[in-house]
Design a protein around this motif. Structure first.
Motif, PDB file in Angstrom:
ATOM      1  N   ILE A 176      17.826  25.255  -0.991  1.00  0.00           N
ATOM      2  CA  ILE A 176      18.739  26.160  -1.700  1.00  0.00           C
ATOM      3  C   ILE A 176      18.508  25.997  -3.203  1.00  0.00           C
ATOM      4  O   ILE A 176      18.744  24.915  -3.759  1.00  0.00           O
ATOM      5  CB  ILE A 176      20.224  25.814  -1.403  1.00  0.00           C
ATOM      6  N   ASN A 177      18.062  27.062  -3.847  1.00  0.00           N
ATOM      7  CA  ASN A 177      17.915  27.094  -5.318  1.00  0.00           C
ATOM      8  C   ASN A 177      17.047  25.966  -5.877  1.00  0.00           C
ATOM      9  O   ASN A 177      17.230  25.572  -7.037  1.00  0.00           O
ATOM     10  CB  ASN A 177      19.294  27.016  -6.014  1.00  0.00           C
ATOM     11  N   GLU A 178      16.165  25.405  -5.042  1.00  0.00           N
ATOM     12  CA  GLU A 178      15.354  24.247  -5.491  1.00  0.00           C
ATOM     13  C   GLU A 178      16.245  23.087  -5.947  1.00  0.00           C
ATOM     14  O   GLU A 178      15.806  22.226  -6.719  1.00  0.00           O
ATOM     15  CB  GLU A 178      14.417  24.646  -6.656  1.00  0.00           C
ATOM     16  N   ALA A 179      17.501  23.075  -5.485  1.00  0.00           N
ATOM     17  CA  ALA A 179      18.448  22.056  -5.973  1.00  0.00           C
ATOM     18  C   ALA A 179      18.930  21.126  -4.867  1.00  0.00           C
ATOM     19  O   ALA A 179      19.286  19.976  -5.114  1.00  0.00           O
ATOM     20  CB  ALA A 179      19.655  22.737  -6.616  1.00  0.00           C
ATOM     21  N   MET A 180      18.958  21.627  -3.622  1.00  0.00           N
ATOM     22  CA  MET A 180      19.505  20.833  -2.510  1.00  0.00           C
ATOM     23  C   MET A 180      18.984  21.386  -1.190  1.00  0.00           C
ATOM     24  O   MET A 180      18.349  22.445  -1.151  1.00  0.00           O
ATOM     25  CB  MET A 180      21.025  20.890  -2.519  1.00  0.00           C
ATOM     26  N   TYR A 181      19.285  20.664  -0.102  1.00  0.00           N
ATOM     27  CA  TYR A 181      18.899  21.115   1.239  1.00  0.00           C
ATOM     28  C   TYR A 181      20.111  21.181   2.160  1.00  0.00           C
ATOM     29  O   TYR A 181      20.921  20.253   2.191  1.00  0.00           O
ATOM     30  CB  TYR A 181      17.879  20.154   1.861  1.00  0.00           C
ATOM     31  N   LEU A 182      20.205  22.292   2.903  1.00  0.00           N
ATOM     32  CA  LEU A 182      21.093  22.353   4.068  1.00  0.00           C
ATOM     33  C   LEU A 182      20.230  21.946   5.258  1.00  0.00           C
ATOM     34  O   LEU A 182      19.152  22.513   5.466  1.00  0.00           O
ATOM     35  CB  LEU A 182      21.603  23.774   4.314  1.00  0.00           C
ATOM     36  N   VAL A 183      20.694  20.988   6.034  1.00  0.00           N
ATOM     37  CA  VAL A 183      19.893  20.461   7.142  1.00  0.00           C
ATOM     38  C   VAL A 183      20.571  20.817   8.464  1.00  0.00           C
ATOM     39  O   VAL A 183      21.709  20.425   8.715  1.00  0.00           O
ATOM     40  CB  VAL A 183      19.729  18.927   7.002  1.00  0.00           C
ATOM     41  N   ASP A 184      19.851  21.582   9.288  1.00  0.00           N
ATOM     42  CA  ASP A 184      20.369  22.057  10.576  1.00  0.00           C
ATOM     43  C   ASP A 184      19.864  21.114  11.666  1.00  0.00           C
ATOM     44  O   ASP A 184      18.661  21.041  11.929  1.00  0.00           O
ATOM     45  CB  ASP A 184      19.852  23.494  10.788  1.00  0.00           C
ATOM     46  N   LEU A 185      20.796  20.362  12.268  1.00  0.00           N
ATOM     47  CA  LEU A 185      20.427  19.410  13.325  1.00  0.00           C
ATOM     48  C   LEU A 185      20.434  20.104  14.685  1.00  0.00           C
ATOM     49  O   LEU A 185      21.164  21.083  14.873  1.00  0.00           O
ATOM     50  CB  LEU A 185      21.424  18.237  13.326  1.00  0.00           C
ATOM     51  N   PRO A 186      19.652  19.624  15.664  1.00  0.00           N
ATOM     52  CA  PRO A 186      19.615  20.291  16.977  1.00  0.00           C
ATOM     53  C   PRO A 186      20.999  20.339  17.617  1.00  0.00           C
ATOM     54  O   PRO A 186      21.771  19.379  17.520  1.00  0.00           O
ATOM     55  CB  PRO A 186      18.689  19.388  17.800  1.00  0.00           C
ATOM     56  N   GLY A 187      21.294  21.469  18.269  1.00  0.00           N
ATOM     57  CA  GLY A 187      22.566  21.586  18.994  1.00  0.00           C
ATOM     58  C   GLY A 187      22.574  20.622  20.174  1.00  0.00           C
ATOM     59  O   GLY A 187      21.535  20.289  20.722  1.00  0.00           O
ATOM     60  N   TYR A 188      23.773  20.169  20.552  1.00  0.00           N
ATOM     61  CA  TYR A 188      23.853  19.204  21.652  1.00  0.00           C
ATOM     62  C   TYR A 188      24.733  19.755  22.768  1.00  0.00           C
ATOM     63  O   TYR A 188      25.440  20.744  22.592  1.00  0.00           O
ATOM     64  CB  TYR A 188      24.415  17.867  21.154  1.00  0.00           C
TER      65      TYR A 188
END
Length: 201
Positions: A67-79
């Protein structure tokens, strides 16, 4: 946060080496059909960057959205999806645990719970697991638009009690339809990652 640019930068499979992104990360965990892709798309103002699927359990990788070269949203596998074999579930579990243990940049973990139902055994297990890995999960109660307004507080209380949430525990109701809760989630992310200060500066 004003979203200027977003890209899916890194995809980690079961055997991948986890990246050191050198940027703040916030992770999202939840059951396979809880609306995680819809939430992530809603946060990023994109229709289909995170793939929503009629087949729950599609996300079998850890996906890092820049996001905006500023941070990461991290999507973990669904369980918790029944059609996946036990050994596959265990591999995903190990992958998530490895990420929670080894990420140097993880600032917060959001756990998604369907507001219409009491937390399942899998939800409770995931909540305790995140706690045991040293993070206090922030709860996002999804599918808010599927409830009558008069039911919302009762259902939030049921989630709090079901997870044995501490007094300071945070629950944010969210609707992918109306985007209610989006600004609240971003305000929290900005605060937790320290980006609010840099945006104001």
């Amino acid at each position: 946060m004003v979203i200027k640019n977003v890209s899916l930068d890194i995809v980690c499979g079961i055997t991948s080496k986890l990246p050191d992104t050198n940027r703040p990360e916030v992770a999202f965990a939840g059951k396979s059909n809880v609306g995680k892709s819809s939430l992530i798309n809603g946060l990023m103002n994109r229709k289909s960057l995170a793939r929503t699927s009629a087949q729950p359990g599609k996300t079998q990788t850890i996906n890092f959205y820049n996001i905006n070269e500023a941070m990461y949203l991290v999507d973990l596998p669904g369980y918790g999806y029944a059609k996946v074999s036990q050994s596959e579930k265990e591999k995903w579990g190990k992958m998530i645990e490895r990420y929670l243990h080894t990420s140097k940049n993880l600032k917060a973990v959001f756990l998604l719970i369907d507001i219409r139902h009491e937390p399942s055994a899998n939800d409770k297990m995931m909540y305790d697991w995140i706690l045991n890995n040293g993070y206090e999960p922030i709860i996002i109660a999804t599918k808010l638009d599927k409830l009558k307004r008069s039911q919302v507080q009762k259902n939030i209380k049921a989630i709090k009690e079901g997870l044995k949430l501490s007094k300071d525990g945070i629950i944010i109701p969210f609707s992918a339809e109306t985007k209610q809760g989006r600004d609240e989630i971003w305000a929290l992310i900005d605060e937790l990652t320290g980006l609010a200060a840099t945006e104001e500066a």
